[in-house]
Each structure stands twice: as structure tokens, then as C-alpha cells.
Design a protein around this motif. Structure first.
Motif, PDB file in Angstrom:
ATOM      1  N   LYS A  69       0.713  -1.207   0.089  1.00 24.49           N
ATOM      2  CA  LYS A  69      -0.076  -0.004  -0.023  1.00 24.49           C
ATOM      3  C   LYS A  69       0.826   0.977   0.042  1.00 24.49           C
ATOM      4  CE  LYS A  69      -3.694  -2.552   0.614  1.00 24.49           C
ATOM      5  NZ  LYS A  69      -4.393  -2.799  -0.416  1.00 24.49           N
ATOM      6  N   PHE A  70       0.188   2.104  -0.900  1.00 24.20           N
ATOM      7  CA  PHE A  70       1.192   3.373  -0.658  1.00 24.20           C
ATOM      8  C   PHE A  70       0.304   4.842  -0.197  1.00 24.20           C
ATOM      9  CE2 PHE A  70       3.793   0.848  -3.386  1.00 24.20           C
ATOM     10  CZ  PHE A  70       4.995   1.026  -3.033  1.00 24.20           C
ATOM     11  N   ILE A  71       0.669   5.381   0.211  1.00 26.92           N
ATOM     12  CA  ILE A  71       0.098   6.792   0.550  1.00 26.92           C
ATOM     13  C   ILE A  71       1.080   7.897  -0.025  1.00 26.92           C
ATOM     14  CG2 ILE A  71      -0.831   8.696   2.176  1.00 26.92           C
ATOM     15  CD1 ILE A  71      -1.705   6.263   4.075  1.00 26.92           C
ATOM     16  N   PHE A  72       0.678   8.852  -0.834  1.00 27.10           N
ATOM     17  CA  PHE A  72       1.699   9.820  -1.366  1.00 27.10           C
ATOM     18  C   PHE A  72       1.168  11.016  -0.934  1.00 27.10           C
ATOM     19  CE2 PHE A  72       2.014   6.601  -4.708  1.00 27.10           C
ATOM     20  CZ  PHE A  72       3.332   6.494  -4.784  1.00 27.10           C
ATOM     21  N   LEU A  73       2.146  11.830  -0.562  1.00 25.02           N
ATOM     22  CA  LEU A  73       2.247  13.302   0.066  1.00 25.02           C
ATOM     23  C   LEU A  73       2.727  14.184  -1.096  1.00 25.02           C
ATOM     24  CD1 LEU A  73       3.000  13.044   3.798  1.00 25.02           C
ATOM     25  CD2 LEU A  73       0.882  13.267   2.854  1.00 25.02           C
ATOM     26  N   VAL A  74       2.014  14.920  -1.767  1.00 23.78           N
ATOM     27  CA  VAL A  74       2.755  15.471  -2.976  1.00 23.78           C
ATOM     28  C   VAL A  74       2.788  17.188  -2.705  1.00 23.78           C
ATOM     29  CG1 VAL A  74       1.862  13.772  -4.558  1.00 23.78           C
ATOM     30  CG2 VAL A  74       0.334  15.702  -4.083  1.00 23.78           C
ATOM     31  N   ASP A  75       3.594  17.583  -2.969  1.00 24.50           N
ATOM     32  CA  ASP A  75       3.913  19.094  -2.950  1.00 24.50           C
ATOM     33  C   ASP A  75       3.355  19.867  -4.305  1.00 24.50           C
ATOM     34  OD1 ASP A  75       5.835  18.502  -4.609  1.00 24.50           O
ATOM     35  OD2 ASP A  75       7.451  19.721  -3.546  1.00 24.50           O
ATOM     36  N   GLN A  76       3.026  19.146  -5.337  1.00 19.02           N
ATOM     37  CA  GLN A  76       2.691  20.086  -6.394  1.00 19.02           C
ATOM     38  C   GLN A  76       1.361  18.965  -6.920  1.00 19.02           C
ATOM     39  OE1 GLN A  76       5.628  20.761  -9.426  1.00 19.02           O
ATOM     40  NE2 GLN A  76       7.210  21.421  -7.692  1.00 19.02           N
ATOM     41  N   LYS A  77       0.271  19.519  -7.312  1.00 21.81           N
ATOM     42  CA  LYS A  77      -0.720  18.684  -7.650  1.00 21.81           C
ATOM     43  C   LYS A  77      -0.496  18.199  -9.024  1.00 21.81           C
ATOM     44  CE  LYS A  77      -4.375  21.117  -5.266  1.00 21.81           C
ATOM     45  NZ  LYS A  77      -5.430  21.858  -5.086  1.00 21.81           N
ATOM     46  N   GLU A  78       0.520  18.803  -9.850  1.00 24.67           N
ATOM     47  CA  GLU A  78       0.921  18.134 -11.464  1.00 24.67           C
ATOM     48  C   GLU A  78       1.488  17.016 -11.220  1.00 24.67           C
ATOM     49  OE1 GLU A  78       1.707  21.396 -10.127  1.00 24.67           O
ATOM     50  OE2 GLU A  78       0.394  22.374 -11.167  1.00 24.67           O
ATOM     51  N   LEU A  79       2.053  16.496  -9.812  1.00 24.90           N
ATOM     52  CA  LEU A  79       2.701  15.136  -9.932  1.00 24.90           C
ATOM     53  C   LEU A  79       1.764  14.015  -9.962  1.00 24.90           C
ATOM     54  CD1 LEU A  79       5.312  15.997  -7.125  1.00 24.90           C
ATOM     55  CD2 LEU A  79       5.759  15.946  -9.552  1.00 24.90           C
TER      56      LEU A  79
END
Length: 132
Positions: A69-79
């Protein structure tokens, strides 16, 4: 449930609350650690600099272990485009500059603890079995 955080070095220093939170949890900051360490859940801080390398490693882990399982914390929505392109199955994608990122992260972790299915790979097919 074993949870590990992947946080690239020198990432997200502008977000003081996130930096403070990450200082209190088990983290690794090198892709080799993400490749080698085993954890049921990975919380990945995804930044522009290592985006494609990180996602490729996550995709490989998910292919080898369908229950990963992966939870992603992104700093840019484009990612999010790159996550779609790598066809990753993410439990949650959280924009870490939103006011509610911590609540969203805790909610995603609580949902994973309630999970009642087991995933495994057999002859190239992913099989999910309800534990109940």
C-alpha cells in the motif's frame, strides 16, 4: 501494520508542520532503502526532483508484492499525472500544503487498519481474498 516513510533529503522544508511530523516517525531518505526495506504501508513524500525514479521504484514494489500500500504526500498537484502514468494503485494522494493534510493522512491510515482483504500474485494475476 508496519508503516515506513520515504522522504527525499532536503524536501518540503517550506512546510514546517510536515517537517515536524516527519521528525517523529520512522523515515528513510534514499531510494535504495525504499527498494530493500519491507513495510506493509509506505507513505511517500513525492517531490518534482525524484518523481519518476521514486514512482518507478514504487511500481516495482507493487508488482512484486500486490498487497503493498502507498499513500503519497505531494507538494505539487501536477505530480498526480506521473502517478497516473505509472499506473500506481495509491491508497491516498494528499496535497501536503493543504490545511487538512494531517487529518487526511490519519484517516487514510485508519482505513488501512480496517482493511479486510488479502492480496497475492499467482501466475501473473492479482487475487484479492476477503478475510471475513
Amino acid at each position: 501494520m508496519e508503516v515506513m516513510y520515504f522522504v527525499p533529503a532536503l524536501s518540503l522544508y517550506a512546510n514546517a508542520k510536515l517537517k515536524d511530523y516527519l521528525s517523529k516517525v520512522p523515515c528513510c531518505d534514499e531510494l535504495q532503502a525504499l527498494e530493500k526495506m519491507s513495510a506493509q504501508v509506505w507513505i511517500v513524500v513525492l517531490t518534482q526532483k525524484l518523481c519518476q525514479q521514486t514512482l518507478a521504484t514504487c511500481k516495482l514494489r507493487q508488482q512484486l508484492n500486490p498487497g503493498q500500500k502507498f499513500i503519497f504526500l505531494v507538494d505539487q498537484k501536477e505530480l498526480c499525472f506521473w502517478m497516473y502514468r505509472y499506473q500506481l494503485q495509491a491508497t491516498a494522494v494528499i496535497f501536503c500544503y493543504a490545511q487538512t493534510w494531517y487529518q487526511e493522512l490519519m484517516a487514510a491510515l485508519q482505513e488501512l487498519e480496517k482493511s479486510t482483504d488479502l492480496c497475492f500474485k499467482c501466475r501473473g494475476k492479482i487475487i484479492k481474498v476477503e478475510l471475513e
